[in-house]
Motif scaffolding. Sequence first.
Motif: not given
Length: 116
Positions: A13-14, A16-17, A19
């Motif tokens: 998730r991080e 892929k930017n 939230t």
Amino acid sequence: MIQQPEIKIKQIRELKNLTQEHIANQLGLSVRAYSKIETGETQLTINRLNEISKILGIDPIEVLGFDERQIFNNCKQDGYIGINHISASEKLVQQYEETIQSLKEQILLLKLLMDK
């Protein structure tokens, strides 16, 4: 046994930017409820893994097999933590360059044949 799938989800998730709020909204959950999935407070079910994987745009098997060491090489020197991207091997780069050159030559030949 798959170890810490919740951490793998968070890392992807991080990368892929995205939230937690975005993922939570897509799942119809509160941010706190989604956060509990990433921290392991709430057990990750297969159905939830499938839903999260779809939002992340990645196959569930890839999520479970994700290894951040394949993406980043974390190093610590003199109190400084840096992240270095792992580069492709020289042999692989050379193979790609040779393939590109061969394809360029084929394109040129085809253009010449079309002009005749």
